[in-house]
Design a protein around this motif. Sequence first.
Motif, PDB file in Angstrom:
ATOM      1  N   THR A 128       0.838  -1.198   0.000  1.00 24.10           N
ATOM      2  CA  THR A 128       0.000   0.000   0.000  1.00 24.10           C
ATOM      3  C   THR A 128       0.872   1.248   0.000  1.00 24.10           C
ATOM      4  OG1 THR A 128      -0.128   0.469   2.386  1.00 24.10           O
ATOM      5  CG2 THR A 128      -1.542  -1.303   1.538  1.00 24.10           C
ATOM      6  N   ALA A 129       0.211   2.413  -0.126  1.00 24.65           N
ATOM      7  CA  ALA A 129       0.940   3.677  -0.071  1.00 24.65           C
ATOM      8  C   ALA A 129       1.493   3.922   1.334  1.00 24.65           C
ATOM      9  CB  ALA A 129       0.021   4.822  -0.477  1.00 24.65           C
ATOM     10  N   LYS A 130       1.022   3.156   2.319  1.00 26.30           N
ATOM     11  CA  LYS A 130       1.477   3.323   3.698  1.00 26.30           C
ATOM     12  C   LYS A 130       2.458   2.239   4.138  1.00 26.30           C
ATOM     13  CE  LYS A 130      -2.787   5.624   5.200  1.00 26.30           C
ATOM     14  NZ  LYS A 130      -3.947   5.570   6.134  1.00 26.30           N
ATOM     15  N   GLY A 131       2.825   1.337   3.236  1.00 31.23           N
ATOM     16  CA  GLY A 131       3.752   0.270   3.574  1.00 31.23           C
ATOM     17  C   GLY A 131       3.246  -1.088   3.119  1.00 31.23           C
ATOM     18  N   THR A 132       4.024  -2.118   3.405  1.00 28.48           N
ATOM     19  CA  THR A 132       3.690  -3.495   3.022  1.00 28.48           C
ATOM     20  C   THR A 132       3.249  -4.267   4.256  1.00 28.48           C
ATOM     21  OG1 THR A 132       5.347  -3.397   1.266  1.00 28.48           O
ATOM     22  CG2 THR A 132       4.552  -5.574   1.883  1.00 28.48           C
ATOM     23  N   PHE A 133       2.199  -5.091   4.093  1.00 27.19           N
ATOM     24  CA  PHE A 133       1.592  -5.761   5.235  1.00 27.19           C
ATOM     25  C   PHE A 133       1.486  -7.269   5.031  1.00 27.19           C
ATOM     26  CE2 PHE A 133       0.199  -1.397   5.225  1.00 27.19           C
ATOM     27  CZ  PHE A 133       0.238  -1.033   6.565  1.00 27.19           C
ATOM     28  N   THR A 134       1.590  -8.002   6.131  1.00 24.07           N
ATOM     29  CA  THR A 134       1.350  -9.441   6.166  1.00 24.07           C
ATOM     30  C   THR A 134       0.443  -9.753   7.336  1.00 24.07           C
ATOM     31  OG1 THR A 134       2.362 -11.652   6.330  1.00 24.07           O
ATOM     32  CG2 THR A 134       3.395  -9.898   7.590  1.00 24.07           C
TER      33      THR A 134
END
Length: 293
Positions: free
Chosen positions: A106-112
């Motif tokens: 995302t524009a706010k970072g990568t998530f798992t």
Amino acid sequence: MIKCMATDMDGTLLNGKMEVSEENRRAIKAAQAEGVEVVVATGRSYVEARYALDQADIHCPIICANGAEVRDVSGEVIKHSFIEKETATRIFQMLKEMGLYFEVHTAKGTFTDDYEKALDIMVNIFLTAHSEIPQDQIREAAKIRFTKGLLHLVDSYEEIINDEDTAVSKFLAFSFKKEKLDEAKTQLALMQGLAVSSSGSENIEITHSDAQKGIALEQFIREKGITFEETMAIGDNFNDVSMLERVGFPVAMGNANPEVKALCNYVTATNDEDGVAAAIEKLIGVENHENFS
């Protein structure tokens, strides 16, 4: 004359240890000193790309998430192409139903949503290139994605997908079973407005149809007054094809997929043999390009 050089990161600019070699670093710096516009074009998020480049003190514009974001040398977003919310929800549900592990960029970072699975995937990928390194050592290195804030853990992806203030740039799905990835590609092909590629045999990358390296690179060089005929691109996998098939000087890494090599006029050394540096030395500022093999 080459006025712009676009380079992929993983499998290209980065060696098997996920680092920019000293030879590659020097070659990039030399190209910039000669006035060549160097741009990194990667499937990575901006934060993950910037982390690796900072280690080598390389500063340049970055095409992130296969073109979902383009950032200038200062990190400011100058272009973006995000996946629509309704489509992102459909992709999320499909990948979950298939039982594929995936990460959300995302524009706010990568998530798992699975800490252990995220580590396992990175360990398995790294082991394919460095089987001589103890697995526990590789696992500790993989944890850097969390400790450095390159990957964030969430309880559920719904909180990301449903957040109106969070734009999804890419889904990165993993499997070491080719048939699972092929099945996912078949289902994704039924959805409008998507581009599906891969940066390795174990993954698929899902972005907006406008989020492709070649499209982003075209807009980037046009604004610089540079043509594709004056542009060189280096890559190793299918998410590099959209830029390799457009530029005047397409270069495949020695470790590139055979289909990618077939698209290119030039093949350089592997990423563990400073292939980017070799390409820069042979092509940039050298008039007799026919000697390059």
